[in-house]
Design an enzyme around this catalytic site. Structure first.
Site, PDB file in Angstrom:
ATOM      1  N   HIS A  77      -5.514 -28.907  41.000  1.00  0.00           N
ATOM      2  CA  HIS A  77      -7.312 -28.936  40.827  1.00  0.00           C
ATOM      3  C   HIS A  77      -7.634 -29.822  41.687  1.00  0.00           C
ATOM      4  CE1 HIS A  77      -5.817 -26.897  36.603  1.00  0.00           C
ATOM      5  NE2 HIS A  77      -5.467 -26.058  37.701  1.00  0.00           N
ATOM      6  N   HIS A 237     -10.554 -18.892  38.120  1.00  0.00           N
ATOM      7  CA  HIS A 237      -9.659 -20.292  38.014  1.00  0.00           C
ATOM      8  C   HIS A 237      -8.504 -20.035  39.025  1.00  0.00           C
ATOM      9  CE1 HIS A 237      -7.521 -23.803  36.788  1.00  0.00           C
ATOM     10  NE2 HIS A 237      -6.293 -23.500  37.062  1.00  0.00           N
ATOM     11  N   ASP A 241      -7.451 -22.795  42.155  1.00  0.00           N
ATOM     12  CA  ASP A 241      -6.014 -22.860  42.385  1.00  0.00           C
ATOM     13  C   ASP A 241      -5.526 -22.656  44.001  1.00  0.00           C
ATOM     14  OD1 ASP A 241      -5.239 -23.735  39.828  1.00  0.00           O
ATOM     15  OD2 ASP A 241      -4.183 -21.817  39.173  1.00  0.00           O
ATOM     16  N   HIS A 264       1.136 -20.158  42.884  1.00  0.00           N
ATOM     17  CA  HIS A 264       1.236 -21.282  43.849  1.00  0.00           C
ATOM     18  C   HIS A 264       2.342 -21.357  44.769  1.00  0.00           C
ATOM     19  CE1 HIS A 264      -1.327 -23.566  41.110  1.00  0.00           C
ATOM     20  NE2 HIS A 264      -0.542 -23.186  39.826  1.00  0.00           N
TER      21      HIS A 264
END
Length: 303
Positions: A77, A237, A241, A264
């Site tokens: 973030h 969101h 990311d 991720h």
């Protein structure tokens, strides 16, 4: 098109989402061509982590960087906020092993940066230009790819089997030559499922999670009294990311990123695949008389 750092140091304190540890974070100006450097100042000697795709270690529910035996968790973030303002050179000092989660979005980090001010430096900004397509996939049907593009465009789609996601957009395209990261991305919060909490805490994860720093989802839907900040906050969101994960390249990217059910791990895998093929990218500076291909302050969104 000049490099950027902070005009002044600034501090913030908060809890880590996964460790539950309190952390004091200090953002400090850094010289030209330093890059983004995290520092664990609670260790002796101080452990330094210069941002690159290769220092990403664990990627379960967050991006964790490693240097020797030292780690810093949940950097994505903050990295997203730094990408959103085009920050090139910065020292980030932490006295703990996780970046504070703040409200679960990047908005508090943007506030810190704006409060400290941005200093332009007498050196040209460097960009990572995508020259040919690169793609990665996983066994769960997720995939991510880069393609050449003179700007920075992100296309992202998600798929969750939960009632809350039936009432929200599951895909979005953002064109960063005409989109305000501040307005359209930075306020989107992380989210999690109550049904996963027992498993996560058994694995020493989500120990600092609460409805103050995440969107909670039970069987019925969103648990937060205030509801969602945007009707499509979930996919926003995921874009937040991705912006942070891709900034682990160390550069502002000139190219198009498209992903489906990525996270991720896949985001980092794509960067590593890109850097494994030198013909797929180049590091460039741009003619300062041209219109910048990425506008860090504009306000149009494409959905």
């Amino acid at each position: 098109m000049k490099q950027r750092t902070l005009a002044n140091p600034i501090k913030a304190k908060g809890v880590g989402l996964h460790t539950g540890h309190q952390a004091l974070m200090t953002l400090r100006p850094a010289p030209i061509d330093t890059g983004i450097v995290f520092r664990r100042v609670d260790l002796d000697p101080v452990a330094e982590f210069k941002v690159s795709a290769d220092i990403v270690g664990e990627t379960m529910l967050c991006t964790t960087i490693q240097s020797g035996g030292a780690k810093i968790a949940t950097i994505e973030h903050l990295m997203s906020a730094l990408a959103g303002v085009g920050m090139d050179n910065l020292y980030i000092d932490l006295d703990s092993d996780e970046v504070p989660i703040m409200d679960g979005s990047a908005s508090h980090f943007i506030f810190l940066i704006q409060s400290a001010g941005i200093q332009y430096q007498e050196a040209p900004k460097k960009y990572l230009r995508i020259k040919r397509a690169v793609r990665v996939e996983n066994e769960l049907g997720g995939w991510a790819e880069f393609k050449p593009y003179e700007g920075f465009r992100l296309n992202f789609s998600i798929k969750f089997n939960h009632p809350a996601f039936k009432q929200t957009a599951e895909s979005m395209t953002l064109e960063f030559s005409s989109t305000s990261y501040f307005k359209e991305v930075s306020r989107a919060r992380t989210f999690g499922f109550v049904s996963d909490m027992k498993m996560l805490r058994e694995r020493k994860l989500a120990l600092g999670a609460s409805l103050d720093n995440a969107i909670g989802l039970d069987d019925a839907g969103v648990m937060n009294k205030e509801g969602l900040r945007n009707k499509d906050e979930f996919v926003r969101h995921k874009i937040l990311d991705a912006v942070g994960d891709l900034y682990m390249s160390g550069y502002t990217i000139l190219g198009e990123f498209t992903a489906h059910k990525s996270g991720h791990a896949l985001n980092n895998q794509l960067l590593r695949e890109l850097f494994a093929h030198p013909d797929a990218y180049e590091i460039v500076t741009l003619d300062p008389v041209l219109t910048p291909p990425i506008d860090f302050n504009s306000s149009k969104v494409l959905i």
